[in-house]
Design an enzyme around this catalytic site. Structure first.
Site, PDB file in Angstrom:
ATOM      1  N   ASP A 191       8.007  -5.023   4.720  1.00 40.96           N
ATOM      2  CA  ASP A 191       9.026  -4.278   3.973  1.00 40.96           C
ATOM      3  C   ASP A 191      10.280  -4.037   4.803  1.00 40.96           C
ATOM      4  O   ASP A 191      11.393  -4.034   4.283  1.00 40.96           O
ATOM      5  CB  ASP A 191       8.460  -2.936   3.507  1.00 40.96           C
ATOM      6  CG  ASP A 191       7.603  -3.066   2.262  1.00 40.96           C
ATOM      7  OD1 ASP A 191       7.374  -4.219   1.819  1.00 40.96           O
ATOM      8  OD2 ASP A 191       7.158  -2.031   1.738  1.00 40.96           O
TER       9      ASP A 191
ATOM     10  N   LYS B 160      -7.293  -2.807   0.435  1.00 46.62           N
ATOM     11  CA  LYS B 160      -7.829  -1.447   0.523  1.00 46.62           C
ATOM     12  C   LYS B 160      -6.682  -0.492   0.814  1.00 46.62           C
ATOM     13  O   LYS B 160      -6.222  -0.385   1.947  1.00 46.62           O
ATOM     14  CB  LYS B 160      -8.898  -1.329   1.608  1.00 46.62           C
ATOM     15  CG  LYS B 160      -9.475   0.080   1.739  1.00 46.62           C
ATOM     16  CD  LYS B 160     -10.474   0.174   2.874  1.00 46.62           C
ATOM     17  CE  LYS B 160     -10.988   1.597   3.030  1.00 46.62           C
ATOM     18  NZ  LYS B 160      -9.911   2.526   3.477  1.00 46.62           N
TER      19      LYS B 160
ATOM     20  N   SER C  14      -7.030  -2.266   5.068  1.00 52.13           N
ATOM     21  CA  SER C  14      -6.731  -0.882   5.419  1.00 52.13           C
ATOM     22  C   SER C  14      -5.623  -0.774   6.462  1.00 52.13           C
ATOM     23  O   SER C  14      -4.471  -1.089   6.181  1.00 52.13           O
ATOM     24  CB  SER C  14      -8.026  -0.201   5.874  1.00 52.13           C
ATOM     25  OG  SER C  14      -7.854   1.191   6.013  1.00 52.13           O
TER      26      SER C  14
END
Length: 444
Positions: A315, A329, A304
């Site tokens: 990224d 998740k 999460s």
């Protein structure tokens, strides 16, 4: 007798008025008179509600033991939510309070970490500047009674629940201390205890370590403070951000932690059916550590909010993600209070990393895969054990007990040792990544 489809009988009227008062205020009357018509999205399915009411009434009338209405209705709510996904659930008063304490990092208590040793409730450590530490509790104290309740036979959670309570209330602990012949009773007044979700230390001169155990309301602030503490020891040449076995927590806290290392670019965005579930979070120019080389440790227990941070830094090419694949998740839950003491935790959106990745059921794949283990010297390899590796060796003039313990820890935690080695290599090579500046045009 089955319920008449022509109208709502008494059991159905009683059930729907108790279960769906808001919906009934906006329900068009023609929908009740024409159950065979295709229902619109905002209309109640009358036939299904009638069947539900009949089941409710038969349980009330025929079940072997009497069950009160409130229990049946709460069980029905739990059943509705349990069939949606593993993270949507009904929270009763106790569950709701536990969730608030977990996310806020605050609770009424005495300030001790406890565990079970040889079947006995034992103090692991009293937290500094808490009622427990001021009352003189020590590590290894065995807690025999909590007020008038013996701890023998209590589970760890039951004992913790007994020790927590409203600030200002008093609790009596009967403890047995090593070296003493009789138990002693200690009276302690509960206070608000604030847990720390961030810990920091130096792994080597210039190389820091940040451990985030979960994402609470104050985690972002604690990360900034931890970075300042590390910088007091000297300039940072590299940093390990440890998110292993971090179950997640507050979305905003994850955004703040990522923002501490990014000075521009998208961090995360969410999409759902409701208009207010579509959100985008970007980094601010002012940041705590924009240039420090970074290695992020993850594993299968990173979930999460931990995956939001790892995905954003990966990224944006801000750090190297190392370890094993994360939990996966990729959904967002919203807490919707029901009255004063109950709530609904409902999955309302999916989140996406800056490049548009949904990690739901997929996880974050590390840039460098390193399986957790212990570094061992294989036989017949020609590798030699150094004097410093021998247990009980004489300390050198420049060696401290603290450094010796850290060296042993790095050998025991292979992933952490490899993260430190990578940071040192990055500094030697002078490699730096460039950030992704363009967010995706669309998530579709």
């Amino acid at each position: 007798m089955p319920l008449s489809p022509a109208g709502l009988n008494a059991p159905l009227r009683r059930l729907t008025s108790a279960l769906l008062p808001v919906a009934l205020l906006t329900l068009p009357l023609p929908a009740l008179a024409a159950p065979d018509a295709a229902p619109a999205d905002d209309e109640l399915p009358v036939a299904e509600i009638q069947a539900f009411a009949e089941v409710f009434e038969r349980i009330k009338r025929a079940y072997v033991e009497e069950v009160d209405d409130a229990t049946l209705l709460r069980n029905a709510m739990r059943g509705m939510l349990s069939e949606l996904d593993p993270h949507s659930t009904y929270l009763d008063a106790e569950d709701y309070q536990s969730l608030q304490e977990s996310t806020q990092g605050e609770f009424g208590g005495v300030g001790i970490e406890v565990g079970k040793r040889d079947g006995q409730l034992t103090v692991i450590t009293p937290i500094d500047d808490t009622p427990a530490s001021r009352a003189g509790l020590e590590a290894q104290d065995v807690i025999l009674r909590i007020d008038d309740t013996p701890t023998e036979g209590l589970s760890l959670q039951e004992a913790v629940d007994l020790m927590r309570g409203d600030p200002g209330t008093e609790i009596r602990l009967t403890i047995m201390r090593q070296g003493e012949s009789a138990p002693r009773e200690v009276s302690i007044e509960r206070e608000i205890i604030r847990t720390e979700s961030v810990k920091q230390e130096l792994l080597a001169p210039g190389y820091g370590y940040l451990r985030i155990s979960q994402f609470q309301t104050r985690t972002g602030q604690q990360v900034v403070e931890a970075l300042e503490t590390l910088r007091e020891e000297g300039p940072l040449q590299g940093l390990v951000l440890d998110l292993r076995n971090n179950p997640g927590g507050v979305l905003q806290a994850a955004v703040e932690v990522a923002d501490a290392f990014l000075d521009h670019g998208l961090i995360v965005y969410t999409e759902g059916r409701l208009p207010d579930s579509a959100m985008r979070f970007s980094a601010h120019r002012d940041t705590a550590a924009p240039e420090v080389p970074l290695v992020v440790l993850i594993n299968g227990g990173s979930a999460s909010a931990a995956e939001i941070v790892a995905g954003a830094l990966q990224d944006q090419r801000r750090g190297v993600v190392m370890g094993t694949e994360s939990f996966g998740k990729g959904s967002v839950q919203q807490i919707m209070p029901l009255g004063e003491n109950e709530a609904l935790k409902l999955t309302t959106a999916r989140y996406f990393t800056p490049s548009g990745r949904s990690i739901q059921a997929l996880g974050i794949s590390p840039d460098v895969e390193v399986v957790r283990g212990r570094l061992e010297v294989a036989e017949n390899t020609g590798l030699r054990v150094r004097e410093a590796d021998l247990e009980g060796h004489l300390a050198g003039n420049g060696e401290s007990d603290e450094r010796s313990e850290l060296s042993a820890r790095l050998r025991d935690d292979y992933q952490l040792g490899e993260a430190l080695n990578l940071l040192k290599a990055l500094n030697v090579l002078g490699e730096r990544g460039t950030a992704v500046t363009e967010p995706p045009a669309s998530s579709e």
